[in-house]
Design a protein around this motif. Sequence first.
Motif, PDB file in Angstrom:
ATOM      1  N   PRO A  18       0.799  -1.226   0.000  1.00 35.32           N
ATOM      2  CA  PRO A  18       0.000   0.000   0.000  1.00 35.32           C
ATOM      3  C   PRO A  18       0.832   1.276   0.000  1.00 35.32           C
ATOM      4  O   PRO A  18       1.972   1.285   0.452  1.00 35.32           O
ATOM      5  N   LEU A  19       0.229   2.341  -0.484  1.00 37.75           N
ATOM      6  CA  LEU A  19       0.829   3.678  -0.405  1.00 37.75           C
ATOM      7  C   LEU A  19       0.176   4.402   0.764  1.00 37.75           C
ATOM      8  O   LEU A  19      -0.964   4.119   1.108  1.00 37.75           O
ATOM      9  N   SER A  34      -1.517  10.136   1.729  1.00 39.36           N
ATOM     10  CA  SER A  34      -1.068  11.424   1.168  1.00 39.36           C
ATOM     11  C   SER A  34      -0.398  11.211  -0.189  1.00 39.36           C
ATOM     12  O   SER A  34      -0.568  11.990  -1.120  1.00 39.36           O
ATOM     13  N   ARG A  35       0.364  10.128  -0.304  1.00 37.20           N
ATOM     14  CA  ARG A  35       1.017   9.801  -1.575  1.00 37.20           C
ATOM     15  C   ARG A  35      -0.035   9.390  -2.622  1.00 37.20           C
ATOM     16  O   ARG A  35       0.046   9.749  -3.792  1.00 37.20           O
ATOM     17  N   LEU A  36      -1.030   8.662  -2.148  1.00 36.29           N
ATOM     18  CA  LEU A  36      -2.103   8.200  -3.035  1.00 36.29           C
ATOM     19  C   LEU A  36      -2.871   9.397  -3.597  1.00 36.29           C
ATOM     20  O   LEU A  36      -3.206   9.451  -4.775  1.00 36.29           O
ATOM     21  N   ARG A  37      -3.105  10.382  -2.750  1.00 39.13           N
ATOM     22  CA  ARG A  37      -3.815  11.591  -3.167  1.00 39.13           C
ATOM     23  C   ARG A  37      -2.990  12.332  -4.235  1.00 39.13           C
ATOM     24  O   ARG A  37      -3.490  12.784  -5.237  1.00 39.13           O
ATOM     25  N   ALA A  59       1.308  -0.427  -7.546  1.00 45.83           N
ATOM     26  CA  ALA A  59       1.367  -1.852  -7.182  1.00 45.83           C
ATOM     27  C   ALA A  59      -0.028  -2.477  -7.302  1.00 45.83           C
ATOM     28  O   ALA A  59      -0.171  -3.627  -7.747  1.00 45.83           O
ATOM     29  N   LEU A  60      -1.038  -1.716  -6.922  1.00 44.24           N
ATOM     30  CA  LEU A  60      -2.416  -2.208  -7.039  1.00 44.24           C
ATOM     31  C   LEU A  60      -2.798  -2.363  -8.509  1.00 44.24           C
ATOM     32  O   LEU A  60      -3.438  -3.354  -8.891  1.00 44.24           O
TER      33      LEU A  60
END
Length: 239
Positions: free
Chosen positions: A128-129, A132-135, A142-143
Amino acid sequence: MVNKWIELALSGVYAPVCVLCGTAGQSGLDLCLGCRADLPRIARPCPRCGLPLPDTSNPGTPCGTCQQIGPQYDRCWAPFAYSGPIPYLITGLKFRSRLAFARLLGELLVDALRHSRVRYPELLLPVPLHRSRLRERGYNQALEVGRHIAKRIQIPLAARACIRTRHTAPQVGLDRTLRHRNMRGAFALTERLPVRHVALIDDVVSTGSTVEEVARTLKAAGIARVDVWAVARATLDRF
Ligand SMILES: [Zn+2]
Ligand SMILES: [Zn+2]
């Protein structure tokens, strides 16, 4: 006729073009035969950490580091070295929003998997990220790779079972002990996973401290075997 074209476009039927050299792709992949054959495969990986072993070593024997201090995961398997065109594909997916590269990288991993003796897990889990990085990025690479693998090998993917609770400082430049300390408690499970064998999915494994910490978290939650499947394995000096 127009409807026919729309249908074709939506179904993803198109003439594949090699993303590396621009000639016709092969077997539905955006990669030509020549470029595919040139990808830097790791011919002799360490059976624990996946790093290339020297030509003189016994293929079944772990590398010196793994013999001394084995990693938290059981096996890291990655078909490619982080060299040649692999960094272009991985950084394209990660930093330049080339989401189509997720399918290409996933397909290359699946193809390598089918030519290997790697044991299949019961569940796939993308690394998972932090939110904040995902935003910032809008997706977890990876997903995206994991989704493609899951669909192709028909193994369930738990997209949200593991979360990253802490944003961690970059690992490069830290020694092993500091890297581990830096990552401690950075992940948590949001649900109980009723399985014994999980494979973590990542685009590239470099220091290994991220996947080691996820593996530690999973083992603490009672998962017996944790493997790592990554498209590429990088040594620190190449990253
Ligand atoms: Zn090509
Ligand atoms: Zn090793």
